[in-house]
Design a protein around this motif. Structure first.
Motif, short mmCIF file in Angstrom:
data_model
loop_
_atom_site.label_atom_id
_atom_site.label_comp_id
_atom_site.label_asym_id
_atom_site.label_seq_id
_atom_site.Cartn_x
_atom_site.Cartn_y
_atom_site.Cartn_z
N ASN A 92 4.77 -3.31 -32.72
CA ASN A 92 5.16 -4.63 -32.22
C ASN A 92 6.62 -4.96 -32.56
N ASN A 104 -4.31 -2.34 -34.41
CA ASN A 104 -5.37 -2.52 -33.42
C ASN A 104 -4.89 -1.86 -32.12
N ALA A 106 -6.02 -1.72 -29.23
CA ALA A 106 -6.22 -2.50 -28.01
C ALA A 106 -5.22 -3.63 -27.88
N ARG A 107 -4.49 -3.93 -28.96
CA ARG A 107 -3.60 -5.09 -28.92
C ARG A 107 -2.17 -4.76 -29.28
N ASP A 108 -1.96 -3.87 -30.24
CA ASP A 108 -0.62 -3.61 -30.76
C ASP A 108 0.16 -2.65 -29.87
N ASN A 120 -4.48 3.07 -26.62
CA ASN A 120 -5.72 2.38 -26.29
C ASN A 120 -6.58 3.29 -25.41
N ASP A 180 -5.15 -2.00 -16.83
CA ASP A 180 -4.06 -2.55 -17.64
C ASP A 180 -3.39 -3.67 -16.83
N GLU A 182 -1.36 -6.16 -17.63
CA GLU A 182 0.05 -6.44 -17.87
C GLU A 182 0.94 -5.47 -17.10
#
Length: 303
Positions: A92, A104, A106-108, A120, A180, A182
């Motif tokens: 990040n 994580n 799935a998030r980072d 992911n 995905d 985004e």
């Protein structure tokens, strides 16, 4: 005759005593390792995530960074630790030098040497060579052939895939399917100017005037449309094969531009999106993006 009950209502023969428990425990074989190091346990990550470390304290969520990098194919765990020590890994936007950092997937957002790594496992990036006559929808109430027919197994497995942009039914070629959101939103947003390349078979023998007209701009009913690159590949007996590259995404944009210029399209194939190419992929076939293709798309949209 039922034996008399104790004060708590439990019959004598069904009552479990402390002596019974002690006898059961005394017959059990002691564990070979009374003290377990969570990092050596085969379920180490689940152990830490649930706080079952033996101390009763909840640990940080996620998985160890070196394990995530190894699973993503960046390097072995041992080499991943060296990469982290060298300050080559970002999470990040923050450079990480501490071993055991938990993330994580799935998030980072994780980068190595500034290049984003897809960590992911739940995300999918597929290229479909859409055949002619197939609708760019995931389902069709009238039962017509659609893109969803080609990923029915993935959908049945619970993967919510959707197409990035669309091709009209008569247009063939490269269509990206992903979950995905985004990346999909950025690839289709005009501000990122993602270029697409088409091969157009048209009526009429094209000349330099057509190339000039497409590059300078063709007036359509919804505004002027310009091509970024135009090349006449071949022309023969009243027909031409033209390569057109542009970043606009208006509906039927290539067909309308060529028709307005006096060269109606007979067949249209999208062969490339940014650096991702269709190549020799057969109509109706699926393939996954490779790491370099995905990295290139990430860079193009600033992810």
């Amino acid at each position: 005759m039922t034996p008399p009950a104790r004060r708590d209502g439990t019959p004598e023969k069904n009552r479990t005593t402390a002596r019974d428990i002690d006898a059961t425990l005394s017959n059990a074989k002691p564990a070979r390792k009374q003290n377990i190091n969570p990092d050596d346990h085969p379920l180490a990550d689940a152990w830490w995530e649930t706080g079952a470390s033996g101390t009763g304290g909840a640990q940080a969520e996620g998985e160890r960074l070196q394990k995530v990098l190894a699973r993503a194919g960046v390097a072995s765990r041992r080499h991943a630790e060296k990469i982290i020590d060298a300050g080559r890994v970002e999470v990040n936007g923050e450079i990480v030098r501490t071993q055991g950092r938990r993330v994580n997937p799935a998030r980072d957002v994780i980068r190595v040497d500034g290049v984003r790594v897809n960590v992911n496992e739940d995300t999918q990036y597929l290229i479909l060579n859409k055949p002619r006559g197939v609708l760019s929808t995931m389902s069709d109430e009238m039962g017509r052939p659609c893109v969803g027919d080609y990923v029915s197994e993935q959908i049945a497995a619970g993967n919510r895939l959707f197409h990035v942009g669309r091709l009209d039914a008569d247009t063939e070629g490269l269509l990206l399917l992903t979950n995905d959101g985004e990346l999909a939103n950025r690839l289709t947003h005009p501000s990122y100017k993602i270029k697409k390349t088409y091969l157009a078979f048209v009526l009429g023998e094209a000349d330099r005037e057509l190339v000039r007209a497409l590059k300078e701009g063709v007036a359509l009913d919804d505004g002027v449309a310009k091509a970024d690159f135009v090349q006449i590949i071949d022309k023969h007996q009243g027909e031409s094969l033209i390569r057109v590259e542009l970043h606009e995404g208006r509906k039927h944009i290539v067909r309308r531009m060529l028709k307005e210029a006096g060269y109606p399209v007979q067949r249209l194939v999208r062969t490339k999106m940014h650096t991702v190419q269709l190549g020799e992929q057969k109509p109706g076939s699926l393939r996954s993006l490779n790491d370099s293709e995905l990295t290139s798309l990430y860079k193009a949209v600033g992810m």
